[in-house]
Structure formats: C-alpha cells, structure tokens
Design a protein around this motif. Structure first.
Motif, PDB file in Angstrom:
ATOM      1  N   ILE A  55       0.833  -1.200   0.000  1.00  0.00           N
ATOM      2  CA  ILE A  55       0.000   0.000   0.000  1.00  0.00           C
ATOM      3  C   ILE A  55       0.872   1.256   0.000  1.00  0.00           C
ATOM      4  N   ALA A  56       1.943   1.252   0.795  1.00  0.00           N
ATOM      5  CA  ALA A  56       2.838   2.418   0.838  1.00  0.00           C
ATOM      6  C   ALA A  56       3.479   2.654  -0.528  1.00  0.00           C
ATOM      7  N   LEU A  57       3.934   1.605  -1.189  1.00  0.00           N
ATOM      8  CA  LEU A  57       4.536   1.742  -2.522  1.00  0.00           C
ATOM      9  C   LEU A  57       3.518   2.227  -3.550  1.00  0.00           C
ATOM     10  N   LEU A  58       2.290   1.732  -3.456  1.00  0.00           N
ATOM     11  CA  LEU A  58       1.245   2.191  -4.370  1.00  0.00           C
ATOM     12  C   LEU A  58       0.934   3.673  -4.165  1.00  0.00           C
ATOM     13  N   ILE A  59       0.850   4.101  -2.920  1.00  0.00           N
ATOM     14  CA  ILE A  59       0.557   5.509  -2.644  1.00  0.00           C
ATOM     15  C   ILE A  59       1.671   6.400  -3.165  1.00  0.00           C
ATOM     16  N   VAL A  60       2.918   6.041  -2.910  1.00  0.00           N
ATOM     17  CA  VAL A  60       4.051   6.838  -3.390  1.00  0.00           C
ATOM     18  C   VAL A  60       4.099   6.823  -4.913  1.00  0.00           C
ATOM     19  N   GLY A  61       3.903   5.675  -5.524  1.00  0.00           N
ATOM     20  CA  GLY A  61       3.950   5.569  -6.986  1.00  0.00           C
ATOM     21  C   GLY A  61       2.846   6.354  -7.663  1.00  0.00           C
ATOM     22  N   ILE A  62       1.638   6.246  -7.153  1.00  0.00           N
ATOM     23  CA  ILE A  62       0.508   6.975  -7.747  1.00  0.00           C
ATOM     24  C   ILE A  62       0.693   8.469  -7.575  1.00  0.00           C
ATOM     25  N   THR A  63       1.163   8.897  -6.397  1.00  0.00           N
ATOM     26  CA  THR A  63       1.398  10.318  -6.164  1.00  0.00           C
ATOM     27  C   THR A  63       2.453  10.867  -7.115  1.00  0.00           C
ATOM     28  N   ALA A  64       3.539  10.138  -7.313  1.00  0.00           N
ATOM     29  CA  ALA A  64       4.598  10.583  -8.221  1.00  0.00           C
ATOM     30  C   ALA A  64       4.079  10.648  -9.658  1.00  0.00           C
TER      31      ALA A  64
END
Length: 61
Positions: A11-20
């Motif tokens: 979930i943390a990687l998805l949030i960072v990836g989507i935000t970027a």
C-alpha cells in the motif's frame, strides 16, 4: 504479522507511486496548456547567462 507488513509495504509503494505519477502528469499538462510562450523561459535565461563560459572538467582526448 508477516502478511500485515507485506500489505503495508504494498500500500505504501502504491501511494508513493501513484502520487509521483500524478505529479508528473499534472506538471506536463500545466506546462503544455498554461505556459504559453514562456515554456522555455528558464532554459533560455540559463543559456544566455552561461554564454562565453569556459568548459571545465571532463576528459582531454
């Protein structure tokens, strides 16, 4: 416990990836549609400022 840590990491990687990704897309849209004639303003100013400078560093062949 291992499953919880794995889920949290995903979930943390998805949030960072989507935000970027959203940031890059928004910047591209803003530059393309709202910059007008000033799209390369900072690049041109930097080029004018560095005109006549000596090149330093690198390899001499």
């Amino acid at each position: 416990m291992g499953g919880y840590i794995m889920d949290l990491t995903i979930i943390a990687l998805l949030i960072v990836g989507i935000t970027a990704t959203i940031g890059v897309i928004t910047n591209g849209i803003g530059t393309r549609f709202f910059s007008g004639n000033k799209r390369n303003e900072f690049v041109n100013q930097s080029t004018r400022l560095q005109n006549g400078w000596k090149n330093v560093g690198g390899s001499k062949k």
